[in-house]
Design an enzyme around this catalytic site. Structure first.
Site, PDB file in Angstrom:
ATOM      1  N   LEU A 145      44.285  40.592  33.050  1.00  0.00           N
ATOM      2  CA  LEU A 145      43.187  40.678  33.818  1.00  0.00           C
ATOM      3  C   LEU A 145      42.253  42.201  33.742  1.00  0.00           C
ATOM      4  CD1 LEU A 145      44.589  39.331  37.193  1.00  0.00           C
ATOM      5  CD2 LEU A 145      43.300  38.000  35.082  1.00  0.00           C
ATOM      6  N   ASP A 146      40.923  42.073  33.803  1.00  0.00           N
ATOM      7  CA  ASP A 146      40.117  43.254  33.727  1.00  0.00           C
ATOM      8  C   ASP A 146      40.697  43.997  35.087  1.00  0.00           C
ATOM      9  OD1 ASP A 146      38.691  42.563  31.554  1.00  0.00           O
ATOM     10  OD2 ASP A 146      37.237  41.360  32.994  1.00  0.00           O
ATOM     11  N   LYS A 147      40.294  45.141  35.011  1.00  0.00           N
ATOM     12  CA  LYS A 147      40.605  46.290  36.041  1.00  0.00           C
ATOM     13  C   LYS A 147      40.139  45.708  37.421  1.00  0.00           C
ATOM     14  CE  LYS A 147      39.716  50.828  37.782  1.00  0.00           C
ATOM     15  NZ  LYS A 147      39.046  52.032  37.389  1.00  0.00           N
ATOM     16  N   ARG A 246      32.927  36.433  33.076  1.00  0.00           N
ATOM     17  CA  ARG A 246      31.596  37.372  33.391  1.00  0.00           C
ATOM     18  C   ARG A 246      30.479  37.339  32.273  1.00  0.00           C
ATOM     19  NH1 ARG A 246      34.722  43.069  33.131  1.00  0.00           N
ATOM     20  NH2 ARG A 246      32.848  43.774  33.974  1.00  0.00           N
TER      21      ARG A 246
END
Length: 314
Positions: A145-147, A246
């Protein structure tokens, strides 16, 4: 595919080529069969850990029917990443896996210049049995998962569990659902975004929808609530490309609230990073095949935004 232990030194995966797989590149074929990413397979090949009838294999070798390729997965080196006593929101744990509700702002694994404060540092403190397939920097990490994306993430405690979970994600047997707050009024109530995603030619730190030299990316979405200038959207990943949701929502013209890379609109809310949350994951247990479903509640920062939107405060 045959998966064998070879003492304490390494693990061996033996794969025989079926007629329908003939003429595929070795790296592609082994990635499809083993559950490893193509990048991992290419690394193993470059390190001379893949053989065909006792001869080293090149990544571009075209496999033939009846070929038996053997992958040697070296025993993980001693971890250089330090364990840190960082709290983790554990939704589930057994001898094979953990399900974590990752906080927004927490990096999943160490990288150059960022070797502490990550989820991996916290995991190393919490438990000592993590899979070694992804190397010393990413032990146990099945998917990322992205930060600044919060929510459910899977962690494998052993290599067999890792291979099973990775294959389920790759084959879409595991279902991942995200909730996000998008800017603007998303036009359709439901839809599918199907594109190629690759590096942005103008900014190599970003991803973009491209017409060539990209990877197929598919996102299904459904509008849950409309607020005029904003929309609460449920997204389901059918592929797992970097920054996929995104990029896809920005491509629709509805970038995610707070997204520092893909939203040009000013962030009018108190949220650090994109309002994107991994809300649910469904998968089969790697040992007994039982279907498991885990949900992570919406984080407080996104709940506060929704309260404001529902009260017309934007």
């Amino acid at each position: 595919m045959e998966y064998l232990a070879n003492g304490d030194e390494n693990k061996i995966i033996s794969v025989e080529v079926a007629p329908e797989d003939a003429n595929k590149r070795a790296d592609l074929f082994l990635a499809e069969q083993s559950g490893f990413s193509r990048a991992v397979i290419q690394r193993l090949i470059s390190e001379q850990n893949v053989c065909l009838f006792d001869k080293l294999v090149k990544a571009n070798y075209k496999v033939r029917t009846g070929d038996i390729l053997v992958i040697k997965v070296p025993k993980p080196k001693a971890l250089e990443v330090k364990a840190e006593n960082i709290p983790l929101a554990i939704l589930y744990e057994d001898n094979d896996l953990l399900v974590i509700n990752k906080a927004r702002g927490m990096v999943v694994h160490p990288a150059v210049g960022n070797y502490s404060g990550t989820m991996v540092n916290a995991l190393l403190y919490h438990c000592h049995d993590l899979s070694g397939i992804n190397g010393v920097i990413r032990p146990g990490i099945v998917h990322r998962l992205d930060k600044d994306t919060s929510g459910v993430i899977l962690v494998a405690k052993n290599d067999v569990a890792h291979l099973s979970l990775a294959e389920q994600i790759k084959s879409k047997e595991a279902a991942r659902t995200y909730l996000t707050i998008a800017t603007g009024n998303v036009k359709a109530d439901v839809g599918r975004i199907e594109t190629l995603i690759g590096r942005d030619l103008k900014d190599r730190k970003k991803m973009a929808v491209v017409t060539k030299n990209g990877k197929k990316a598919i996102t299904d979405y459904r509008v849950l609530e409309r607020f005029g200038r904003y929309t609460l959207v449920e997204c389901k990943l059918l592929t797992g490309r970097t920054h996929q949701i995104r990029v896809h929502l920005a491509y629709l013209g509805n970038p995610i609230v707070g997204d520092p890379k893909y939203a040009s609109q000013k962030n009018h809310f108190s949220i650090n990073g994109q309002a994107l949350h991994s809300a649910e994951i469904v998968f089969k247990h790697p040992r007994n095949g039982k279907e498991l479903r885990f949900k992570a509640p919406l984080p407080e920062d996104m709940e506060k935004i929704l309260i404001r939107l529902r009260n017309g405060q934007f």
